[in-house]
Design an enzyme around this catalytic site. Structure first.
Site, mmCIF file in Angstrom:
data_model
loop_
_atom_site.group_PDB
_atom_site.id
_atom_site.type_symbol
_atom_site.label_atom_id
_atom_site.label_comp_id
_atom_site.label_asym_id
_atom_site.label_seq_id
_atom_site.Cartn_x
_atom_site.Cartn_y
_atom_site.Cartn_z
ATOM 1 N N HIS A 125 -0.638 -0.078 -3.305
ATOM 2 C CA HIS A 125 0.663 0.491 -2.938
ATOM 3 C C HIS A 125 1.796 -0.530 -3.036
ATOM 4 O O HIS A 125 2.972 -0.154 -3.035
ATOM 5 C CB HIS A 125 0.611 1.119 -1.534
ATOM 6 N N ASP A 155 -7.043 1.292 -2.457
ATOM 7 C CA ASP A 155 -5.741 0.643 -2.286
ATOM 8 C C ASP A 155 -5.810 -0.841 -2.641
ATOM 9 O O ASP A 155 -5.257 -1.689 -1.945
ATOM 10 C CB ASP A 155 -5.203 0.825 -0.866
ATOM 11 N N SER A 229 1.310 -6.461 3.575
ATOM 12 C CA SER A 229 0.323 -5.755 2.753
ATOM 13 C C SER A 229 -0.105 -6.605 1.571
ATOM 14 O O SER A 229 0.728 -7.139 0.832
ATOM 15 C CB SER A 229 0.911 -4.441 2.240
#
Length: 379
Positions: A125, A155, A229
């Site tokens: 993402h 992911d 992230s």
């Protein structure tokens, strides 16, 4: 007669008799002490003067600086640019002749260098649907990055920068991560590169978040903020045990609930992407539902098996005789009771693998097997 010179009646006390008395007393005392020590050798400890307490030096302040120094140079900051269409007001629509206008968008994230020649692990993402990716290194350099491949189902994504001699992160050798272990999260939180937060492992094996198809998260209370992230979750030795991916966020009323993808799963995905450009997964062609808990005679609640919800016609499950409504009790002899865990288990088998099932249909039970095929595109 002079009364003052008279001596009181009784025996005179001479110097010699006094010294003899003292000598006899000392000898008697020493003899008594010898007898006591001979018969009761530990008695002296009871009357010994207690030792003066020795002041211990103050304990050294606990520090994880060595762990951070070992891994932080391998954690990079990722900056992306993309173009998105935004709807404009009716007044601007009349002026521009269009309902939408293109606007540049900038985002950020983190990544982990996993090789000296520039391979980087990050989240899908972070780099999905972007046109430009730049990586900021520990030493202040920047480099353009290309996407080697990505895996939306976990992911994860792999990037490559054209530099050599880079500090590759030390990856943990095994998945021996326990609840309560101290962990540190390193990443580009809110654009503040190399931010380090500390916490513990709050849980392992989380696969009920419904965020991606194949979940096996480690949960931590170390702060995972925007920009973290794709960064590293490390142990007290500075070894990467996970790739940070998300938190529940304040919008859900959550505090200190973040998640990381275990490094063993991330390594497997990365190696397949580097070698094949994509991830090869076994696919059964069936979806499942969890069964409700059933109460046992001892008062405990258990779940036995999972229910087949859908079966793809002519897929491996269909060819094995599995139909909607069947209950799968075991796979390769292992009892199953969690639908998401079963999906992950099957996905980690290679296409062509044979998988045996114990199935219940109504009051009957039977054995069957399926040969997995390559998972088709799911999105």
């Amino acid at each position: 007669m002079n009364q003052a010179n008279e001596q009181p009646p009784g025996k005179k006390l001479t110097l010699g008799s006094l010294m003899a008395f003292v000598a006899r007393s000392v000898i008697a005392g020493l003899a008594l002490a010898f007898v006591i020590l001979y018969l009761w050798p530990n008695v002296s400890e009871r009357f010994a003067r207690p030792a003066e307490p020795v002041a211990e030096p103050p304990a050294a302040t606990a520090s994880y600086a060595d762990a951070v120094d070992r891994t932080a140079p391998s954690v990079v900051s990722i900056y992306t640019k993309s173009v998105e269409l935004q709807q404009v007001s009716p007044r601007l629509q009349r002026i521009l002749g269009s309902q939408y206008v293109a606007r540049a968008r900038q985002d950020m994230g983190s990544g982990v260098l996993v090789s000296e020649d520039g391979y980087i692990l990050t989240n899908n993402h972070v780099i999905s649907q972007v046109q430009d990716i730049n990586v900021g290194l520990w030493d202040g350099r920047f480099a353009a990055a290309q996407v080697v491949g990505s895996d939306p189902e976990t992911d994860l994504a792999v990037l490559k920068i054209n530099l050599t001699g880079l500090p590759a992160a030390p990856l943990a050798d095994d998945g021996n991560v326990r609840v309560g272990d101290v962990v540190l999260a390193i990443g580009n939180a809110f654009g503040l590169s190399q931010t380090v937060t500390m916490g513990i492992v709050s849980a392992t094996g989380r696969h009920d978040l419904r965020s991606v198809l194949y979940e096996d998260f480690s949960q931590t209370d170390a702060a995972i903020n925007a920009g973290n992230s794709g960064g590293a979750l490390i142990n007290h030795r500075g070894e990467v045990i996970g790739i940070n991916t998300r938190n529940l966020g304040q919008a859900q009323g959550a505090q200190n609930i973040g998640f990381a993808i275990p490094i063993a799963l991330a390594e497997d995905v990365m190696q397949q992407i580097v070698e094949n450009g994509s991830v090869r997964r076994g696919w059964l062609g069936a979806l499942f539902n969890d069964l409700p808990l059933s109460l046992q005679t001892d008062g405990s609640a258990v779940r036995r098996g999972i229910q087949v919800r859908d079966v793809t016609p002519d897929g491996p499950a269909w060819s094995a005789g599995i139909r909607p409504g069947d209950i799968l009790l075991s796979i390769d002899g292992l009892a199953v009771d969690d639908a998401r865990a079963l999906l992950l288990m099957i996905s980690q088998r290679q296409p062509g693998a044979r998988v045996e099932f114990h199935v219940q249909r109504g009051s009957e039970q039977f054995e069957t097997y399926a040969v997995l095929i390559q998972q088709p595109p799911l999105r």
